[in-house]
Scaffold this active site. Sequence first.
Site, mmCIF file in Angstrom:
data_model
loop_
_atom_site.group_PDB
_atom_site.id
_atom_site.type_symbol
_atom_site.label_atom_id
_atom_site.label_comp_id
_atom_site.label_asym_id
_atom_site.label_seq_id
_atom_site.Cartn_x
_atom_site.Cartn_y
_atom_site.Cartn_z
ATOM 1 N N SER A 36 0.819 -1.207 0.000
ATOM 2 C CA SER A 36 0.000 0.000 0.000
ATOM 3 C C SER A 36 0.858 1.265 0.000
ATOM 4 C CB SER A 36 -0.953 -0.068 1.198
ATOM 5 O OG SER A 36 -1.933 0.904 1.087
ATOM 6 N N ASP A 57 -10.526 -5.513 -2.887
ATOM 7 C CA ASP A 57 -9.847 -4.572 -1.993
ATOM 8 C C ASP A 57 -10.537 -3.212 -2.157
ATOM 9 O OD1 ASP A 57 -8.119 -2.689 -0.879
ATOM 10 O OD2 ASP A 57 -6.306 -3.680 -1.602
ATOM 11 N N HIS A 76 -7.749 -5.606 1.859
ATOM 12 C CA HIS A 76 -6.493 -4.842 1.857
ATOM 13 C C HIS A 76 -5.474 -5.369 2.876
ATOM 14 C CE1 HIS A 76 -4.237 -1.411 0.442
ATOM 15 N NE2 HIS A 76 -4.057 -0.955 1.660
#
Length: 406
Positions: free
Chosen positions: A173, A346, A378
Amino acid sequence: SSMQLLRVFYWSAGSLVAFFLAWILQPLEWHNLHDTESLITRWGYPFESHIVRTEDGYILEIQRIKHGRNAPDPAHHRPPVLLQHGLALDSSNYVANLPNQSLAFLLADAGFDVWLGNSRGNSYGRKHESLHHWDFEFWNFSWQEMANHDVPAIVDKVLEVTGEQRLNYIGHSQGALILFARLTEDEELTKKIHNVFALAPALSVTNIRGPIAGIAPLAPILQQIEQLAGGSFGVFRRSIVNTIIGQVLCNNDYLSTACARYFYANGGIESKQLNTSRMDVYLSSYPDGMSTKNVVHFGQMVLHKRTARFDYGADENLARYGCRIAPAYNFTNVKVPMYIWYSPQDYLVSDVDIQEMIIPTLDSQYLKLNKSLPSYNHVDFHWGLNAVADIYEPIIEILTSETKIR
Ligand SMILES: *[C@@H]1O[C@H](CO)[C@@H](O)[C@H](O)[C@H]1NC(C)=O
Ligand SMILES: *[C@@H]1O[C@H](CO)[C@@H](O)[C@H](O)[C@H]1NC(C)=O
Ligand SMILES: *[C@@H]1O[C@H](CO)[C@@H](O)[C@H](O)[C@H]1NC(C)=O
Ligand SMILES: *[C@@H]1O[C@H](CO)[C@@H](O)[C@H](O)[C@H]1NC(C)=O
Ligand SMILES: *[C@@H]1O[C@H](CO)[C@@H](O)[C@H](O)[C@H]1NC(C)=O
């Protein structure tokens, strides 16, 4: 039945007491129950802590697992791999599960020299040469400063200690975003990165869904609050409160599903690959510290539908960047072999963002893998149990052949 009601009552009352105790005990900063060090040493892995100083004065603790559980062969070359966590998280993400399920342990046992980075503002990045974390100036940063200062400083520290020329980088991320952003404008850094493995990289968040999507439009309001308060400020940190809530409220048959659901709410679908007996471990590092300015920056990405430098408004942008609109990052300029995993389920980093906004902009010569995984939340990219077979084993295979470890 009344028995069940009684148990629910017991858990609720227990939680309230635990919460109260935790709240009272918080000043003791007794927050290391499931910290990165204890999670590493409890399984018998070697632990090292190293201090990184950024050029703008932040002091970050990064951690190292020098080798696997068996004594290393001195003749054996162990290429360095740096693992970087995402927003409101920390280095413990990669050691949170059992040794055969956690990315850092699997890499160490496969013969790599594993390094765990931490970004400014989390529990391992709350120190500064001249500022205290009570100062507004301390929190005057977003991921742009992590990209410009934390990433190069951490990479240089790993190369300095290991004596290597380059390393492999795995980022989840925001951890991937800060490397990509810096690589677009730093040729020196490009030479130091051998391969980058991006797990649900937050390179574009235009198609964000779920509860957080409702919060993004409030970014300008958050900016107003910052102005009223006197500056950007820090929110969250590792605490015993979270650990106790996890232990008392979540690690039991009655509430683990509800906890997991709460836990998953922001990240996407409930994917059922979380070990709900380890909620105390996960919760003790989630959420970890971040600055409100960073939240505003992500909000700008959602609102403006682009990934650009922090938008200070036309006048200040002009003074700062030489143009009235904050300049976008051009990911075409990332010239490092890239391997990307993401998921349509996600909510934060959607497959649409990756496939339509990002992949067409990447230099295809360097895009080595682009894989969409069904049913990933996620957080499953670092905590999920299926990630071992879906992502970690492929990474180790690629790294093993790329770095000719055997
Ligand atoms: C890890 O080990 C546990 C217990 O030894 C076992 O139940 C589990 O299936 C293993 N997981 C993987 C991904 O190999
Ligand atoms: C935040 O940093 C910028 C420089 O990047 C500076 O112009 C601004 O005055 C700082 N604000 C505070 C509150 O320290
Ligand atoms: C889940 O975590 C528990 C407690 O930490 C552990 O004993 C168990 O083996 C784990 N389960 C799986 C499927 O890995
Ligand atoms: C990004 O950089 C590439 C190569 O330098 C260039 O061809 C392309 O036009 C740039 N894209 C944008 C949107 O500026
Ligand atoms: C990336 O993966 C998607 C889905 O598998 C595929 O449709 C697309 O063509 C791939 N793009 C590239 C550049 O490999």
